[in-house]
Enzyme design. Structure first.
Site, PDB file in Angstrom:
ATOM      1  N   SER A 186     -49.267  33.095 -95.468  1.00 41.18           N
ATOM      2  CA  SER A 186     -49.526  33.363 -94.049  1.00 41.18           C
ATOM      3  C   SER A 186     -50.433  32.281 -93.471  1.00 41.18           C
ATOM      4  CB  SER A 186     -50.229  34.723 -93.935  1.00 41.18           C
ATOM      5  OG  SER A 186     -50.926  34.847 -92.707  1.00 41.18           O
TER       6      SER A 186
ATOM      7  N   TYR B 179     -56.408  41.315 -94.861  1.00 42.01           N
ATOM      8  CA  TYR B 179     -55.153  40.551 -94.910  1.00 42.01           C
ATOM      9  C   TYR B 179     -55.434  39.092 -95.248  1.00 42.01           C
ATOM     10  CZ  TYR B 179     -50.586  38.928 -93.132  1.00 42.01           C
ATOM     11  OH  TYR B 179     -49.326  38.361 -92.995  1.00 42.01           O
TER      12      TYR B 179
HETATM   13  P1  NAP Z   1     -42.645  44.108 -91.841  1.00 46.31           P
HETATM   14  O1  NAP Z   1     -41.628  43.969 -90.780  1.00 46.31           O
HETATM   15  O2  NAP Z   1     -43.822  45.001 -91.653  1.00 46.31           O
HETATM   16  O3  NAP Z   1     -41.908  44.477 -93.233  1.00 46.31           O
HETATM   17  C1  NAP Z   1     -42.704  44.651 -94.358  1.00 46.31           C
HETATM   18  C2  NAP Z   1     -41.798  45.165 -95.455  1.00 46.31           C
HETATM   19  O4  NAP Z   1     -42.592  45.396 -96.629  1.00 46.31           O
HETATM   20  C3  NAP Z   1     -41.133  46.491 -95.092  1.00 46.31           C
HETATM   21  O5  NAP Z   1     -39.815  46.503 -95.553  1.00 46.31           O
HETATM   22  C4  NAP Z   1     -41.968  47.497 -95.876  1.00 46.31           C
HETATM   23  O6  NAP Z   1     -41.266  48.655 -96.245  1.00 46.31           O
HETATM   24  C5  NAP Z   1     -42.276  46.703 -97.125  1.00 46.31           C
HETATM   25  N1  NAP Z   1     -43.391  47.302 -97.855  1.00 46.31           N
HETATM   26  C6  NAP Z   1     -44.643  47.552 -97.404  1.00 46.31           C
HETATM   27  N2  NAP Z   1     -45.371  48.122 -98.383  1.00 46.31           N
HETATM   28  C7  NAP Z   1     -44.555  48.275 -99.470  1.00 46.31           C
HETATM   29  C8  NAP Z   1     -44.723  48.799-100.787  1.00 46.31           C
HETATM   30  N3  NAP Z   1     -45.887  49.322-101.187  1.00 46.31           N
HETATM   31  N4  NAP Z   1     -43.669  48.774-101.623  1.00 46.31           N
HETATM   32  C9  NAP Z   1     -42.476  48.269-101.227  1.00 46.31           C
HETATM   33  N5  NAP Z   1     -42.239  47.744 -99.985  1.00 46.31           N
HETATM   34  C10 NAP Z   1     -43.287  47.748 -99.131  1.00 46.31           C
HETATM   35  O7  NAP Z   1     -43.266  42.673 -92.157  1.00 46.31           O
HETATM   36  P2  NAP Z   1     -42.687  41.209 -91.880  1.00 46.31           P
HETATM   37  O8  NAP Z   1     -43.213  40.710 -90.584  1.00 46.31           O
HETATM   38  O9  NAP Z   1     -41.226  41.186 -92.161  1.00 46.31           O
HETATM   39  O10 NAP Z   1     -43.486  40.411 -93.009  1.00 46.31           O
HETATM   40  C11 NAP Z   1     -42.955  40.256 -94.305  1.00 46.31           C
HETATM   41  C12 NAP Z   1     -43.943  39.420 -95.075  1.00 46.31           C
HETATM   42  O11 NAP Z   1     -44.224  38.233 -94.336  1.00 46.31           O
HETATM   43  C13 NAP Z   1     -45.288  40.111 -95.281  1.00 46.31           C
HETATM   44  O12 NAP Z   1     -45.811  39.733 -96.546  1.00 46.31           O
HETATM   45  C14 NAP Z   1     -46.158  39.508 -94.179  1.00 46.31           C
HETATM   46  O13 NAP Z   1     -47.530  39.532 -94.528  1.00 46.31           O
HETATM   47  C15 NAP Z   1     -45.633  38.116 -94.154  1.00 46.31           C
HETATM   48  N6  NAP Z   1     -45.872  37.382 -92.903  1.00 46.31           N
HETATM   49  C16 NAP Z   1     -45.425  37.872 -91.717  1.00 46.31           C
HETATM   50  C17 NAP Z   1     -45.618  37.085 -90.570  1.00 46.31           C
HETATM   51  C18 NAP Z   1     -45.157  37.532 -89.212  1.00 46.31           C
HETATM   52  O14 NAP Z   1     -45.556  36.877 -88.224  1.00 46.31           O
HETATM   53  N7  NAP Z   1     -44.372  38.567 -89.098  1.00 46.31           N
HETATM   54  C19 NAP Z   1     -46.240  35.848 -90.651  1.00 46.31           C
HETATM   55  C20 NAP Z   1     -46.715  35.410 -91.895  1.00 46.31           C
HETATM   56  C21 NAP Z   1     -46.505  36.194 -93.013  1.00 46.31           C
HETATM   57  P3  NAP Z   1     -41.346  49.958 -95.284  1.00 46.31           P
HETATM   58  O15 NAP Z   1     -40.623  49.602 -94.049  1.00 46.31           O
HETATM   59  O16 NAP Z   1     -40.706  51.059 -96.060  1.00 46.31           O
HETATM   60  O17 NAP Z   1     -42.823  50.209 -95.031  1.00 46.31           O
HETATM   61  C1  GCO Z   2     -52.192  38.689 -87.013  1.00 46.71           C
HETATM   62  C2  GCO Z   2     -50.755  38.465 -87.406  1.00 46.71           C
HETATM   63  C3  GCO Z   2     -50.665  37.396 -88.460  1.00 46.71           C
HETATM   64  C4  GCO Z   2     -49.227  37.194 -88.830  1.00 46.71           C
HETATM   65  C5  GCO Z   2     -49.095  36.164 -89.880  1.00 46.71           C
HETATM   66  C6  GCO Z   2     -49.533  34.813 -89.410  1.00 46.71           C
HETATM   67  O1  GCO Z   2     -52.562  39.849 -86.763  1.00 46.71           O
HETATM   68  O2  GCO Z   2     -52.904  37.678 -86.946  1.00 46.71           O
HETATM   69  O3  GCO Z   2     -50.169  39.662 -87.857  1.00 46.71           O
HETATM   70  O4  GCO Z   2     -51.413  37.767 -89.569  1.00 46.71           O
HETATM   71  O5  GCO Z   2     -48.659  38.352 -89.315  1.00 46.71           O
HETATM   72  O6  GCO Z   2     -49.655  36.514 -91.087  1.00 46.71           O
HETATM   73  O7  GCO Z   2     -49.131  33.863 -90.378  1.00 46.71           O
END
Ligand code: NAP
Ligand code: GCO
Length: 261
Positions: free
Chosen positions: A147, A160
């Site tokens: 992230s 986080y």
């Molecule tokens: P999301 O839409 O919230 O999806 C998260 C997924 O993880 C969901 O399918 C959730 O399942 C699953 N999950 C959560 N806890 C779990 C557990 N204990 N066991 C199994 N599955 C679990 O998140 P996203 O935005 O797609 O993000 C995916 C990854 O990218 C995360 O690691 C996040 O930190 C990272 N990330 C996101 C962003 C962003 O801007 N969106 C940026 C940087 C990094 P349920 O739906 O059943 O809860």
């Molecule tokens: C926040 C956001 C970020 C993104 C991502 C950025 O609250 O700042 O959720 O954490 O999810 O991780 O890379």
């Protein structure tokens, strides 16, 4: 092997955690398009079912497993089931993750621990479960979804940021410990991506939206499409000499001081 063939994932089994939707779904779809057989998990039966349907609608025969990534015996059973159903895991994408946005001095320690458990301890549990099989196979690929918060802090995301900062170092350590066994472990550091996780920050009028646009040279939020190519690269032989690296897919946020107001 030709340059183009080195991006192929034909004959590989990929496990993407938390991939019923969101970034995980996009990453799994990209790996499938490159030829991989897909396994994915979710903690919620309903979402898992919807995920299987969504993959089917995209022409992908993905196999779904109910598994809480923080439950080590459950993870070990899932890996054994995948090996029985599809074969050994060649590619692991540690994608499952949560975030809790609370001012640190108000955060309940159980919430802090839950974020660390899912975002950092679980990638350890998953990697520990697949590495023996990868060693037997002569190598493998592990991709940890890091992230911006692997590098930067901001208000309300202490747990986080601690988890994702730790995940960057876990990535480097797996690369260091298992590189000689032809296991490459790298990270993908998405910027701000349009998914359910960031939906609260993109509410109409939310100040965060204009803030992020001013911090991003690309002047837009990322989409899950932006992450597909980097995932295929790090999952394929094209990156066999890339190890311990976090590839930031952030539109340039980390390089930019931000647009002058
Ligand atoms: P999301 O839409 O919230 O999806 C998260 C997924 O993880 C969901 O399918 C959730 O399942 C699953 N999950 C959560 N806890 C779990 C557990 N204990 N066991 C199994 N599955 C679990 O998140 P996203 O935005 O797609 O993000 C995916 C990854 O990218 C995360 O690691 C996040 O930190 C990272 N990330 C996101 C962003 C962003 O801007 N969106 C940026 C940087 C990094 P349920 O739906 O059943 O809860
Ligand atoms: C926040 C956001 C970020 C993104 C991502 C950025 O609250 O700042 O959720 O954490 O999810 O991780 O890379």
């Amino acid at each position: 092997m030709s340059y183009a063939d080195s991006f192929s994932l034909k004959g590989k089994v990929a496990l993407v955690t938390g991939a019923s939707y969101g970034i995980g779904f996009a990453l799994a779809s990209a790996l499938a398009e490159a030829g991989a057989t897909i396994a994915f998990n979710d903690i919620n039966e309903e979402f898992l079912k919807k995920g299987v349907e969504a993959y089917k609608a995209a022409g992908i025969d993905a196999k779904g497993y109910i598994c809480d990534v923080t439950d080590e015996p459950g993870v070990q059973k899932m890996i054994a089931d995948i090996e029985k159903d599809l074969g050994p895991v060649d590619i692991l994408v540690n994608n499952a993750g949560i975030i809790k946005r609370v001012p640190m001095h108000e955060m309940d320690v159980k919430d802090f621990r839950q974020v660390i458990d899912i975002d950092l301890t679980a990638p350890f549990i998953l990697a520990k479960a697949v590495i023996p099989g990868m060693i037997k196979q002569g190598g493998g690929k592990i991709i940890n979804i890091c992230s911006m918060m692997s590098e930067l802090g901001r208000e309300t995301v202490s747990a986080y940021a601690a988890a994702k900062g730790g995940l960057k170092m876990l990535t480097r350590n797996i690369a260091s410990e298992y590189g000689a066994l032809n296991i490459q472990c790298n990270g993908i550091g998405p910027g701000y991506i349009e998914t359910p996780q960031t939906a609260p920050l993109r509410e109409p009028g939310h100040p965060f939206n204009s803030f992020i646009l001013a911090k991003t040279p690309a002047n837009r939020w990322g989409t899950t499409e932006d992450l597909k190519g980097p995932a295929v690269f790090l999952a394929s032989a094209a990156s066999d000499f890339v190890n311990g690296h976090v590839l930031y897919v952030d539109g340039g946020i980390l390089a930019y001081i931000g647009k002058q107001p």
